[in-house]
Scaffold this motif. Structure first.
Motif, mmCIF file in Angstrom:
data_model
loop_
_atom_site.group_PDB
_atom_site.id
_atom_site.type_symbol
_atom_site.label_atom_id
_atom_site.label_comp_id
_atom_site.label_asym_id
_atom_site.label_seq_id
_atom_site.Cartn_x
_atom_site.Cartn_y
_atom_site.Cartn_z
ATOM 1 N N THR A 1 -77.556 38.474 150.585
ATOM 2 C CA THR A 1 -76.973 37.206 151.051
ATOM 3 C C THR A 1 -77.789 36.613 152.201
ATOM 4 O OG1 THR A 1 -74.808 38.033 150.402
ATOM 5 C CG2 THR A 1 -74.831 36.152 151.904
ATOM 6 N N LEU A 2 -78.268 37.482 153.097
ATOM 7 C CA LEU A 2 -79.034 36.991 154.256
ATOM 8 C C LEU A 2 -80.324 36.278 153.842
ATOM 9 C CD1 LEU A 2 -78.747 39.898 156.885
ATOM 10 C CD2 LEU A 2 -77.701 37.638 157.037
ATOM 11 N N ALA A 3 -80.765 36.555 152.611
ATOM 12 C CA ALA A 3 -81.977 35.876 152.135
ATOM 13 C C ALA A 3 -81.694 34.414 151.784
ATOM 14 C CB ALA A 3 -82.538 36.617 150.925
ATOM 15 N N HIS A 4 -80.442 33.991 151.951
ATOM 16 C CA HIS A 4 -80.071 32.611 151.585
ATOM 17 C C HIS A 4 -79.422 31.855 152.754
ATOM 18 C CE1 HIS A 4 -80.946 33.111 147.312
ATOM 19 N NE2 HIS A 4 -80.538 34.352 147.487
ATOM 20 N N PRO A 5 -80.205 31.535 153.769
ATOM 21 C CA PRO A 5 -79.635 30.804 154.913
ATOM 22 C C PRO A 5 -79.083 29.435 154.518
ATOM 23 C CG PRO A 5 -81.912 31.459 155.367
ATOM 24 C CD PRO A 5 -81.640 31.819 153.950
ATOM 25 N N GLU A 6 -79.495 28.940 153.348
ATOM 26 C CA GLU A 6 -78.978 27.620 152.925
ATOM 27 C C GLU A 6 -77.465 27.688 152.688
ATOM 28 O OE1 GLU A 6 -80.826 29.609 151.059
ATOM 29 O OE2 GLU A 6 -79.917 29.743 149.072
ATOM 30 N N ILE A 7 -76.936 28.891 152.457
ATOM 31 C CA ILE A 7 -75.479 29.026 152.287
ATOM 32 C C ILE A 7 -74.790 28.579 153.585
ATOM 33 C CG2 ILE A 7 -73.564 30.683 152.027
ATOM 34 C CD1 ILE A 7 -75.431 32.427 150.322
ATOM 35 N N THR A 8 -75.305 29.083 154.702
ATOM 36 C CA THR A 8 -74.714 28.736 156.003
ATOM 37 C C THR A 8 -74.869 27.244 156.284
ATOM 38 O OG1 THR A 8 -75.426 30.911 156.740
ATOM 39 C CG2 THR A 8 -74.628 29.412 158.431
ATOM 40 N N ALA A 9 -76.026 26.710 155.919
ATOM 41 C CA ALA A 9 -76.255 25.276 156.162
ATOM 42 C C ALA A 9 -75.208 24.450 155.412
ATOM 43 C CB ALA A 9 -77.663 24.903 155.733
ATOM 44 N N LYS A 10 -74.883 24.884 154.208
ATOM 45 C CA LYS A 10 -73.898 24.157 153.397
ATOM 46 C C LYS A 10 -72.491 24.269 154.002
ATOM 47 C CE LYS A 10 -73.040 23.704 148.648
ATOM 48 N NZ LYS A 10 -72.931 24.417 147.379
ATOM 49 N N ILE A 11 -72.182 25.479 154.455
ATOM 50 C CA ILE A 11 -70.860 25.695 155.080
ATOM 51 C C ILE A 11 -70.765 24.846 156.352
ATOM 52 C CG2 ILE A 11 -69.397 27.408 156.240
ATOM 53 C CD1 ILE A 11 -70.613 29.532 154.307
ATOM 54 N N ALA A 12 -71.847 24.847 157.131
ATOM 55 C CA ALA A 12 -71.856 24.070 158.379
ATOM 56 C C ALA A 12 -71.698 22.576 158.085
ATOM 57 C CB ALA A 12 -73.141 24.333 159.159
ATOM 58 N N ALA A 13 -72.333 22.121 156.999
ATOM 59 C CA ALA A 13 -72.231 20.692 156.649
ATOM 60 C C ALA A 13 -70.779 20.332 156.314
ATOM 61 C CB ALA A 13 -73.148 20.376 155.474
ATOM 62 N N LYS A 14 -70.089 21.249 155.681
ATOM 63 C CA LYS A 14 -68.669 20.993 155.367
ATOM 64 C C LYS A 14 -67.857 20.857 156.662
ATOM 65 C CE LYS A 14 -65.542 24.199 154.204
ATOM 66 N NZ LYS A 14 -64.859 25.271 153.467
ATOM 67 N N TYR A 15 -68.074 21.805 157.593
ATOM 68 C CA TYR A 15 -67.313 21.744 158.848
ATOM 69 C C TYR A 15 -67.661 20.471 159.630
ATOM 70 C CZ TYR A 15 -66.190 26.657 157.938
ATOM 71 O OH TYR A 15 -65.762 27.832 157.380
ATOM 72 N N SER A 16 -68.940 20.093 159.572
ATOM 73 C CA SER A 16 -69.386 18.899 160.290
ATOM 74 C C SER A 16 -68.646 17.663 159.770
ATOM 75 C CB SER A 16 -70.894 18.749 160.106
ATOM 76 O OG SER A 16 -71.337 17.553 160.657
ATOM 77 N N ARG A 17 -68.563 17.585 158.448
ATOM 78 C CA ARG A 17 -67.875 16.458 157.789
ATOM 79 C C ARG A 17 -66.401 16.429 158.196
ATOM 80 N NH1 ARG A 17 -68.729 18.199 152.216
ATOM 81 N NH2 ARG A 17 -66.608 18.988 152.194
ATOM 82 N N ARG A 18 -65.780 17.599 158.198
ATOM 83 C CA ARG A 18 -64.363 17.678 158.566
ATOM 84 C C ARG A 18 -64.160 17.307 160.036
ATOM 85 N NH1 ARG A 18 -61.575 22.887 155.718
ATOM 86 N NH2 ARG A 18 -61.957 22.311 153.553
ATOM 87 N N MET A 19 -65.115 17.754 160.882
ATOM 88 C CA MET A 19 -65.048 17.424 162.309
ATOM 89 C C MET A 19 -65.028 15.912 162.504
ATOM 90 S SD MET A 19 -65.036 19.700 164.770
ATOM 91 C CE MET A 19 -65.179 21.485 164.866
#
Ligand SMILES: Cc1ncc(COP(=O)(O)O)c(C=O)c1O
Length: 418
Positions: free
Chosen positions: A295-313
């Motif tokens: 999973t750690l080989a895919h930092p884009e997962i975190t970027a996607k999760i962060a984008a969701k939180y950003s949108r909700r914020m």
């Protein structure tokens, strides 16, 4: 007849009076208020902005990897402090995401059964009776709790809005500083949502060098950033001489239940952590470690999760501002920390005054079925978490629209004293 066991409890958990106190802790109060509100209004949706964990599952690639690894006999046994795959993947992830180069996976990285476990193990490596730990408040208290259990003392440094929720290290009294061994920092911060700056981390590292202190940097939300780049204290020159940093799969990869993280940085501290850890647990299941390495080989997962939180914020901040809250979007984490109102007035002019953020939070749950977490440690604040349950963008807007509807007609007043 009362069991004699009641007489045997250690003072650290209340001694003979363990379990007999009537004081309700904050989270228990919230839980009870939520239950009562749901019973009183069974047909109204409870909007839960109090949750401190992701609303979604880990991604399919992680689940698939776990399922495969769990079937391999070589993964079945005690992991102890071992598991080279996860250590290596963690060192690579630190370089890729935080630009921290050259961490030695053998001596400078070691897994933890989540960062909570690391925070509970690390105090044993440093704290003798009388030693002081600097904790920031409001905050996540686990390191301090265990430090006290070892006879240590906790000195609270307040995080205030004027300081961007960064602690004023110069305000620690000399006599306290003399007895201090550890400073625990947490950025992006729970509950304030604040992020550290490179300058602040550099200042903290210099302060630690000068005063011969250890820094424990709790970066449980480290990769969850939506404004700027993820920042590790280990990217500051000299940090590895004084600091260890804690990372976690929990928030960055929607893996709270998987229980995996790692400690990295100063090799002496990592080896002391390994020593106490080895006497505390037998390591996380190797199948989980290997699935997390993949999973750690895919930092884009975190970027996607962060984008969701950003949108909700964005929608939540706009909604709260409309009703007079001083809401500013944080740069990371999933927490929005806003000053609590001291009065609310309804459309008929009825005023309800609040003495604390906890009062406001109880009112919001019972009257509006909106759950938040109150903090009264350094001013009265409410923490809204954007991990509320919603499926997709339209549903997110619907949830926040629901808050808007429930607030419509209310006037919130904010004192100057928060
Ligand atoms: C600041 C902070 N540190 C550590 C943790 C523990 O995270 P975990 O043990 O899931 O890695 C949390 C969880 O809420 C947290 O908020």
């Amino acid at each position: 007849m009362e069991s004699y066991i009641q007489q045997l409890f250690a003072e650290r958990i209340g001694g003979k009076t363990f379990g007999k106190g009537t004081a309700l802790y904050k989270f228990e109060k919230i839980k009870r208020a939520k239950r009562a509100a749901i019973t009183a209004h069974p047909h109204v949706e409870l909007i839960d902005l109090g949750v401190g964990e992701p609303d979604e599952m880990a991604l399919p690639l992680s689940v698939r990897a776990l399922s495969e690894e769990a079937q391999k006999p070589e993964n079945r046994g005690y992991a102890d402090n071992g598991g080279p795959e996860y250590r290596r993947a963690a060192a690579q992830w630190m370089e890729r995401v935080f630009g921290v180069k050259g961490l030695d996976p053998e001596t400078e990285v070691l897994h933890s059964i989540g960062s909570k476990a690391a925070l509970s193990v690390l105090p044993a490596t440093l704290i003798n009776p009388g030693d002081v730990v600097i904790m920031t408040v409001p905050g996540y208290p686990v390191f301090g709790t265990h430090a006290k259990w070892y006879g240590g003392e906790v000195y609270d440094l307040k995080l205030t809005e004027e300081n961007g929720f960064l602690p004023d290290l110069a305000s620690i009294p000399r006599d306290v500083l003399k007895r201090t061994k550890v400073i625990v920092l947490n950025y992006p911060n729970n509950p304030t949502g604040a992020s550290a700056t490179t300058e602040f981390f550099a200042h903290a590292v210099e302060f630690a060098h000068k005063n011969k202190l250890v820094i424990v940097s709790d970066a449980a939300y480290g990769a969850l950033v939506f404004d700027g780049k993820p920042l590790s204290i280990l990217s500051v020159p000299g940090a590895k001489d004084v600091a260890v940093e804690l990372h976690s799969m929990s928030k960055a990869f929607n893996m709270t239940g998987w229980r995996l993280g790692f400690v990295c940085g100063n090799p002496l501290l990592v080896s002391a952590y390994a020593n106490v850890k080895d006497n505390t647990d037998s390591g996380q299941f190797l199948a989980i470690q290997k699935a997390c390495a993949a999973t750690l080989a895919h930092p884009e997962i975190t970027a996607k999760i962060a984008a969701k939180y950003s949108r909700r914020m964005d929608v939540l901040v706009a909604c709260l501002r409309k009703f007079g809250f001083h809401a500013t979007k944080p740069k990371g984490s999933f927490f929005l920390y806003v000053r609590a109102p001291n009065v609310v007035m309804d459309g008929d002019g009825n005023r309800t005054a609040f003495k604390s953020a906890e009062d406001v939070s109880q009112w919001l749950i019972t009257q509006k079925l909106i759950s938040t977490v109150p903090w009264d440690d350094a001013g009265a604040y409410l923490r809204f978490s954007v991990t509320f349950v919603a499926k997709g963008e339209a549903d997110e807007r619907r949830v926040v629209g629901e808050i808007d509807k429930r607030f419509t007609g209310l006037t919130f007043e904010f004192g100057n004293d928060a």
